[in-house]
Design a protein around this motif. Structure first.
Motif, PDB file in Angstrom:
ATOM      1  N   ILE A 271       0.726  -1.110   0.198  1.00 43.26           N
ATOM      2  CA  ILE A 271       0.170   0.116  -0.171  1.00 43.26           C
ATOM      3  C   ILE A 271       0.879   1.147   0.040  1.00 43.26           C
ATOM      4  CG2 ILE A 271      -1.607   1.191   1.546  1.00 43.26           C
ATOM      5  CD1 ILE A 271      -2.861  -1.364   2.115  1.00 43.26           C
ATOM      6  N   VAL A 272       1.923   1.233   0.584  1.00 43.83           N
ATOM      7  CA  VAL A 272       2.826   2.570   0.753  1.00 43.83           C
ATOM      8  C   VAL A 272       3.539   2.970  -0.358  1.00 43.83           C
ATOM      9  CG1 VAL A 272       4.810   3.268   2.189  1.00 43.83           C
ATOM     10  CG2 VAL A 272       2.975   2.157   3.391  1.00 43.83           C
ATOM     11  N   TRP A 273       3.995   1.782  -1.112  1.00 47.61           N
ATOM     12  CA  TRP A 273       4.751   1.857  -2.466  1.00 47.61           C
ATOM     13  C   TRP A 273       4.098   2.835  -3.457  1.00 47.61           C
ATOM     14  CZ3 TRP A 273       4.538   1.611  -7.588  1.00 47.61           C
ATOM     15  CH2 TRP A 273       5.644   1.799  -8.201  1.00 47.61           C
ATOM     16  N   ASP A 274       2.949   3.000  -3.547  1.00 46.79           N
ATOM     17  CA  ASP A 274       2.300   3.714  -4.709  1.00 46.79           C
ATOM     18  C   ASP A 274       2.518   5.149  -4.166  1.00 46.79           C
ATOM     19  OD1 ASP A 274       1.012   4.683  -7.021  1.00 46.79           O
ATOM     20  OD2 ASP A 274      -0.851   4.509  -5.915  1.00 46.79           O
ATOM     21  N   PRO A 275       1.946   5.512  -3.037  1.00 50.52           N
ATOM     22  CA  PRO A 275       2.162   7.115  -2.803  1.00 50.52           C
ATOM     23  C   PRO A 275       3.716   7.601  -2.567  1.00 50.52           C
ATOM     24  CG  PRO A 275       1.164   6.066  -1.187  1.00 50.52           C
ATOM     25  CD  PRO A 275       1.251   5.006  -2.236  1.00 50.52           C
ATOM     26  N   LEU A 276       4.510   6.580  -2.226  1.00 53.13           N
ATOM     27  CA  LEU A 276       6.015   6.801  -1.944  1.00 53.13           C
ATOM     28  C   LEU A 276       6.751   7.075  -3.109  1.00 53.13           C
ATOM     29  CD1 LEU A 276       7.976   6.836   0.279  1.00 53.13           C
ATOM     30  CD2 LEU A 276       8.403   4.515  -0.207  1.00 53.13           C
ATOM     31  N   VAL A 277       6.314   6.311  -4.144  1.00 49.26           N
ATOM     32  CA  VAL A 277       7.247   6.547  -5.478  1.00 49.26           C
ATOM     33  C   VAL A 277       6.392   7.380  -6.139  1.00 49.26           C
ATOM     34  CG1 VAL A 277       8.258   5.293  -7.395  1.00 49.26           C
ATOM     35  CG2 VAL A 277       8.389   4.265  -5.277  1.00 49.26           C
ATOM     36  N   LEU A 278       5.289   7.409  -6.326  1.00 49.58           N
ATOM     37  CA  LEU A 278       4.650   8.084  -7.646  1.00 49.58           C
ATOM     38  C   LEU A 278       4.257   9.443  -6.869  1.00 49.58           C
ATOM     39  CD1 LEU A 278       2.443   5.146  -9.281  1.00 49.58           C
ATOM     40  CD2 LEU A 278       4.671   6.076  -9.835  1.00 49.58           C
ATOM     41  N   VAL A 279       3.910   9.691  -5.801  1.00 48.61           N
ATOM     42  CA  VAL A 279       3.542  10.885  -5.328  1.00 48.61           C
ATOM     43  C   VAL A 279       4.807  11.716  -4.827  1.00 48.61           C
ATOM     44  CG1 VAL A 279       2.071  12.077  -3.877  1.00 48.61           C
ATOM     45  CG2 VAL A 279       1.039  10.125  -5.041  1.00 48.61           C
ATOM     46  N   ILE A 280       5.419  11.163  -4.041  1.00 44.35           N
ATOM     47  CA  ILE A 280       6.371  11.979  -3.390  1.00 44.35           C
ATOM     48  C   ILE A 280       7.607  11.835  -4.048  1.00 44.35           C
ATOM     49  CG2 ILE A 280       7.967  11.771  -1.264  1.00 44.35           C
ATOM     50  CD1 ILE A 280       5.485  10.732   0.212  1.00 44.35           C
ATOM     51  N   GLY A 281       7.897  10.953  -4.787  1.00 48.33           N
ATOM     52  CA  GLY A 281       9.063  10.973  -5.793  1.00 48.33           C
ATOM     53  C   GLY A 281      10.079  10.367  -5.021  1.00 48.33           C
ATOM     54  N   ALA A 282      10.061   9.626  -3.932  1.00 50.30           N
ATOM     55  CA  ALA A 282      11.166   8.909  -3.331  1.00 50.30           C
ATOM     56  C   ALA A 282      11.423   7.582  -3.746  1.00 50.30           C
ATOM     57  CB  ALA A 282      10.752   8.631  -1.634  1.00 50.30           C
ATOM     58  N   ARG A 283      12.068   7.701  -4.856  1.00 46.71           N
ATOM     59  CA  ARG A 283      12.427   6.309  -5.734  1.00 46.71           C
ATOM     60  C   ARG A 283      13.518   5.523  -5.085  1.00 46.71           C
ATOM     61  NH1 ARG A 283      13.589  10.391 -10.603  1.00 46.71           N
ATOM     62  NH2 ARG A 283      11.421  10.985 -11.172  1.00 46.71           N
ATOM     63  N   LEU A 284      14.655   5.785  -4.369  1.00 47.95           N
ATOM     64  CA  LEU A 284      15.412   4.947  -3.747  1.00 47.95           C
ATOM     65  C   LEU A 284      14.532   4.228  -2.718  1.00 47.95           C
ATOM     66  CD1 LEU A 284      18.023   3.935  -3.825  1.00 47.95           C
ATOM     67  CD2 LEU A 284      18.902   5.817  -2.389  1.00 47.95           C
ATOM     68  N   LEU A 285      13.970   4.910  -1.903  1.00 50.16           N
ATOM     69  CA  LEU A 285      13.117   4.404  -0.776  1.00 50.16           C
ATOM     70  C   LEU A 285      12.084   3.317  -1.107  1.00 50.16           C
ATOM     71  CD1 LEU A 285      13.035   4.361   2.205  1.00 50.16           C
ATOM     72  CD2 LEU A 285      11.286   6.218   2.334  1.00 50.16           C
ATOM     73  N   GLY A 286      11.534   4.008  -2.473  1.00 45.63           N
ATOM     74  CA  GLY A 286      10.543   2.763  -2.999  1.00 45.63           C
ATOM     75  C   GLY A 286      11.271   1.549  -3.440  1.00 45.63           C
ATOM     76  N   LEU A 287      12.487   1.712  -3.967  1.00 47.86           N
ATOM     77  CA  LEU A 287      13.077   0.292  -4.223  1.00 47.86           C
ATOM     78  C   LEU A 287      13.592  -0.424  -2.943  1.00 47.86           C
ATOM     79  CD1 LEU A 287      14.800  -1.403  -6.171  1.00 47.86           C
ATOM     80  CD2 LEU A 287      16.576   0.079  -5.921  1.00 47.86           C
ATOM     81  N   LEU A 288      13.806   0.159  -1.879  1.00 44.57           N
ATOM     82  CA  LEU A 288      13.989  -0.473  -0.561  1.00 44.57           C
ATOM     83  C   LEU A 288      12.854  -1.143  -0.127  1.00 44.57           C
ATOM     84  CD1 LEU A 288      15.972  -1.185   1.827  1.00 44.57           C
ATOM     85  CD2 LEU A 288      15.085   0.838   2.665  1.00 44.57           C
ATOM     86  N   PHE A 289      11.686  -0.275  -0.267  1.00 44.48           N
ATOM     87  CA  PHE A 289      10.360  -1.036   0.188  1.00 44.48           C
ATOM     88  C   PHE A 289       9.997  -2.281  -0.833  1.00 44.48           C
ATOM     89  CE2 PHE A 289       7.569   1.825   2.796  1.00 44.48           C
ATOM     90  CZ  PHE A 289       8.726   2.398   3.433  1.00 44.48           C
ATOM     91  N   CYS A 290      10.327  -2.292  -2.046  1.00 41.87           N
ATOM     92  CA  CYS A 290      10.031  -3.343  -3.030  1.00 41.87           C
ATOM     93  C   CYS A 290      10.836  -4.601  -2.430  1.00 41.87           C
ATOM     94  CB  CYS A 290       9.982  -2.931  -4.444  1.00 41.87           C
ATOM     95  SG  CYS A 290       8.942  -2.214  -5.147  1.00 41.87           S
ATOM     96  N   VAL A 291      12.145  -4.215  -2.338  1.00 39.59           N
ATOM     97  CA  VAL A 291      12.951  -5.402  -1.867  1.00 39.59           C
ATOM     98  C   VAL A 291      12.564  -6.129  -0.617  1.00 39.59           C
ATOM     99  CG1 VAL A 291      15.438  -6.157  -1.245  1.00 39.59           C
ATOM    100  CG2 VAL A 291      15.026  -4.600  -3.256  1.00 39.59           C
ATOM    101  N   VAL A 292      12.058  -5.175   0.211  1.00 42.12           N
ATOM    102  CA  VAL A 292      11.700  -5.687   1.714  1.00 42.12           C
ATOM    103  C   VAL A 292      10.527  -6.480   1.489  1.00 42.12           C
ATOM    104  CG1 VAL A 292      10.954  -5.034   4.049  1.00 42.12           C
ATOM    105  CG2 VAL A 292      13.013  -3.938   3.010  1.00 42.12           C
ATOM    106  N   ASN A 293       9.669  -6.035   0.551  1.00 39.81           N
ATOM    107  CA  ASN A 293       8.070  -6.546   0.539  1.00 39.81           C
ATOM    108  C   ASN A 293       8.484  -7.873  -0.443  1.00 39.81           C
ATOM    109  OD1 ASN A 293       5.530  -6.884   0.217  1.00 39.81           O
ATOM    110  ND2 ASN A 293       5.165  -5.349  -1.608  1.00 39.81           N
ATOM    111  N   PHE A 294       9.425  -8.068  -1.170  1.00 42.88           N
ATOM    112  CA  PHE A 294       9.642  -9.306  -1.938  1.00 42.88           C
ATOM    113  C   PHE A 294      10.093 -10.174  -0.750  1.00 42.88           C
ATOM    114  CE2 PHE A 294      11.769 -12.188  -4.651  1.00 42.88           C
ATOM    115  CZ  PHE A 294      11.164 -12.377  -5.618  1.00 42.88           C
ATOM    116  N   GLY A 295      10.831  -9.863   0.176  1.00 39.70           N
ATOM    117  CA  GLY A 295      11.430 -10.760   1.335  1.00 39.70           C
ATOM    118  C   GLY A 295      10.183 -10.997   1.927  1.00 39.70           C
TER     119      GLY A 295
END
Length: 76
Positions: free
Chosen positions: A9-33
């Motif tokens: 749920i957090v990835w979408d606003p984090l990357v697309l609205v706020i623009g925190a791409r590096l943090l979004g990548l970190l969230f994706c890797v943790v989510n995959f884990g």
């Protein structure tokens, strides 16, 4: 499971609205884990629903795709 849903749920606003791409990548890797942890603990999910292990597979594919998208947003 709750961690995986929360990270999704957090990835979408984090990357697309706020623009925190590096943090979004970190969230994706943790989510995959967290999804891999859910997939490997299928024994416990099987007690609740025998199809639960199979439902994680599309989520793994989608999270893998989002990880690639996040990576490309940063480095390309």
């Amino acid at each position: 499971y709750i961690a995986q849903v929360s990270l999704s749920i957090v990835w979408d606003p984090l990357v697309l609205v706020i623009g925190a791409r590096l943090l979004g990548l970190l969230f994706c890797v943790v989510n995959f884990g967290t999804l891999l942890a859910c997939y490997t603990c299928y024994y416990y999910f099987r007690k609740v629903n025998p199809f639960a292990k199979d439902l994680v597979k599309p989520c793994l594919a989608w999270t893998g795709y989002l990880t690639i998208v996040s990576f490309k947003l940063i480095f390309i």
